[in-house]
Scaffold this motif. Structure first.
Motif, PDB file in Angstrom:
ATOM      1  N   PRO A  12       0.804  -1.220   0.000  1.00 27.98           N
ATOM      2  CA  PRO A  12       0.000   0.000   0.000  1.00 27.98           C
ATOM      3  C   PRO A  12       0.842   1.278   0.000  1.00 27.98           C
ATOM      4  O   PRO A  12       0.357   2.338  -0.375  1.00 27.98           O
ATOM      5  CB  PRO A  12      -0.835  -0.106   1.281  1.00 27.98           C
ATOM      6  N   LYS A  13       2.117   1.165   0.374  1.00 29.18           N
ATOM      7  CA  LYS A  13       2.991   2.344   0.383  1.00 29.18           C
ATOM      8  C   LYS A  13       3.484   2.711  -1.009  1.00 29.18           C
ATOM      9  O   LYS A  13       3.936   3.821  -1.225  1.00 29.18           O
ATOM     10  CB  LYS A  13       4.187   2.106   1.305  1.00 29.18           C
ATOM     11  N   THR A  14       3.397   1.765  -1.946  1.00 30.94           N
ATOM     12  CA  THR A  14       3.911   2.021  -3.298  1.00 30.94           C
ATOM     13  C   THR A  14       2.866   1.771  -4.387  1.00 30.94           C
ATOM     14  O   THR A  14       3.192   1.788  -5.562  1.00 30.94           O
ATOM     15  CB  THR A  14       5.135   1.131  -3.584  1.00 30.94           C
ATOM     16  N   VAL A  15       1.618   1.546  -4.005  1.00 27.85           N
ATOM     17  CA  VAL A  15       0.563   1.249  -4.975  1.00 27.85           C
ATOM     18  C   VAL A  15       0.319   2.470  -5.879  1.00 27.85           C
ATOM     19  O   VAL A  15       0.471   3.616  -5.454  1.00 27.85           O
ATOM     20  CB  VAL A  15      -0.736   0.831  -4.252  1.00 27.85           C
ATOM     21  N   SER A  16      -0.043   2.217  -7.110  1.00 30.87           N
ATOM     22  CA  SER A  16      -0.383   3.304  -8.028  1.00 30.87           C
ATOM     23  C   SER A  16      -1.883   3.583  -7.957  1.00 30.87           C
ATOM     24  O   SER A  16      -2.667   2.739  -7.509  1.00 30.87           O
ATOM     25  CB  SER A  16       0.000   2.933  -9.467  1.00 30.87           C
ATOM     26  N   ALA A  17      -2.271   4.744  -8.425  1.00 32.61           N
ATOM     27  CA  ALA A  17      -3.690   5.096  -8.464  1.00 32.61           C
ATOM     28  C   ALA A  17      -4.448   4.129  -9.377  1.00 32.61           C
ATOM     29  O   ALA A  17      -5.596   3.771  -9.096  1.00 32.61           O
ATOM     30  CB  ALA A  17      -3.864   6.533  -8.933  1.00 32.61           C
ATOM     31  N   THR A  18      -3.804   3.673 -10.433  1.00 29.64           N
ATOM     32  CA  THR A  18      -4.436   2.716 -11.347  1.00 29.64           C
ATOM     33  C   THR A  18      -4.709   1.390 -10.641  1.00 29.64           C
ATOM     34  O   THR A  18      -5.795   0.816 -10.777  1.00 29.64           O
ATOM     35  CB  THR A  18      -3.535   2.485 -12.583  1.00 29.64           C
ATOM     36  N   GLU A  19      -3.736   0.908  -9.877  1.00 28.28           N
ATOM     37  CA  GLU A  19      -3.931  -0.349  -9.137  1.00 28.28           C
ATOM     38  C   GLU A  19      -5.036  -0.207  -8.098  1.00 28.28           C
ATOM     39  O   GLU A  19      -5.881  -1.085  -7.953  1.00 28.28           O
ATOM     40  CB  GLU A  19      -2.635  -0.771  -8.445  1.00 28.28           C
ATOM     41  N   LEU A  20      -5.023   0.908  -7.383  1.00 31.77           N
ATOM     42  CA  LEU A  20      -6.064   1.144  -6.381  1.00 31.77           C
ATOM     43  C   LEU A  20      -7.435   1.181  -7.043  1.00 31.77           C
ATOM     44  O   LEU A  20      -8.386   0.572  -6.560  1.00 31.77           O
ATOM     45  CB  LEU A  20      -5.802   2.438  -5.610  1.00 31.77           C
ATOM     46  N   GLY A  21      -7.551   1.854  -8.167  1.00 31.73           N
ATOM     47  CA  GLY A  21      -8.823   1.929  -8.885  1.00 31.73           C
ATOM     48  C   GLY A  21      -9.313   0.569  -9.334  1.00 31.73           C
ATOM     49  O   GLY A  21     -10.502   0.257  -9.218  1.00 31.73           O
ATOM     50  N   ARG A  22      -8.411  -0.279  -9.818  1.00 34.85           N
ATOM     51  CA  ARG A  22      -8.794  -1.623 -10.260  1.00 34.85           C
ATOM     52  C   ARG A  22      -9.314  -2.436  -9.078  1.00 34.85           C
ATOM     53  O   ARG A  22     -10.337  -3.114  -9.181  1.00 34.85           O
ATOM     54  CB  ARG A  22      -7.599  -2.337 -10.894  1.00 34.85           C
ATOM     55  N   ILE A  23      -8.662  -2.321  -7.960  1.00 33.04           N
ATOM     56  CA  ILE A  23      -9.086  -3.068  -6.778  1.00 33.04           C
ATOM     57  C   ILE A  23     -10.424  -2.553  -6.268  1.00 33.04           C
ATOM     58  O   ILE A  23     -11.302  -3.329  -5.874  1.00 33.04           O
ATOM     59  CB  ILE A  23      -7.980  -3.027  -5.709  1.00 33.04           C
ATOM     60  N   LEU A  24     -10.633  -1.252  -6.311  1.00 32.49           N
ATOM     61  CA  LEU A  24     -11.927  -0.703  -5.900  1.00 32.49           C
ATOM     62  C   LEU A  24     -13.045  -1.201  -6.814  1.00 32.49           C
ATOM     63  O   LEU A  24     -14.148  -1.491  -6.352  1.00 32.49           O
ATOM     64  CB  LEU A  24     -11.887   0.824  -5.873  1.00 32.49           C
ATOM     65  N   ARG A  25     -12.765  -1.329  -8.124  1.00 34.15           N
ATOM     66  CA  ARG A  25     -13.770  -1.880  -9.042  1.00 34.15           C
ATOM     67  C   ARG A  25     -14.088  -3.329  -8.700  1.00 34.15           C
ATOM     68  O   ARG A  25     -15.232  -3.770  -8.806  1.00 34.15           O
ATOM     69  CB  ARG A  25     -13.291  -1.769 -10.491  1.00 34.15           C
ATOM     70  N   ASP A  26     -13.077  -4.073  -8.268  1.00 37.73           N
ATOM     71  CA  ASP A  26     -13.285  -5.476  -7.891  1.00 37.73           C
ATOM     72  C   ASP A  26     -14.188  -5.617  -6.672  1.00 37.73           C
ATOM     73  O   ASP A  26     -14.760  -6.686  -6.441  1.00 37.73           O
ATOM     74  CB  ASP A  26     -11.953  -6.158  -7.588  1.00 37.73           C
ATOM     75  N   LEU A  27     -14.315  -4.568  -5.881  1.00 32.99           N
ATOM     76  CA  LEU A  27     -15.146  -4.647  -4.677  1.00 32.99           C
ATOM     77  C   LEU A  27     -16.605  -4.959  -4.997  1.00 32.99           C
ATOM     78  O   LEU A  27     -17.299  -5.562  -4.186  1.00 32.99           O
ATOM     79  CB  LEU A  27     -15.067  -3.350  -3.873  1.00 32.99           C
TER      80      LEU A  27
END
Length: 82
Positions: A12-27
């Motif tokens: 989580p300290k090095t995650v990109s905004a793109t990765e975070l967005g993809r994971i949020l979509r997976d929710l």
């Protein structure tokens, strides 16, 4: 692979905004699983544990992205050691 399949989450300290967005979509898929009937209580417990873990990870990732962007936008407010 998705978070529903037990995907290992990036740091989580090095995650990109793109990765975070993809994971949020997976929710959304995880929400569907939580509202569906389950065969065992053990499966439901695992779903709750995964949801709690994801919540903590999302908070850490968003905090890290916020800090990085704020430091970029307002470098004068941060010392050399930050």
């Amino acid at each position: 692979m998705s978070i529903r399949d037990g995907e290992n989450l990036p740091d989580p300290k090095t995650v990109s905004a793109t990765e975070l967005g993809r994971i949020l979509r997976d929710l959304a898929g995880l929400a569907d699983e939580l509202t569906a009937p389950v065969l065992t209580e053990e499966l439901r417990l695992a779903q709750y544990r995964r949801t709690a873990s994801l919540g903590e990870w999302i908070s850490k990732a968003a905090d890290s992205l916020h800090y990085d962007l704020d430091r970029h936008m307002h470098p004068e407010e941060y010392g050399e050691d930050d």
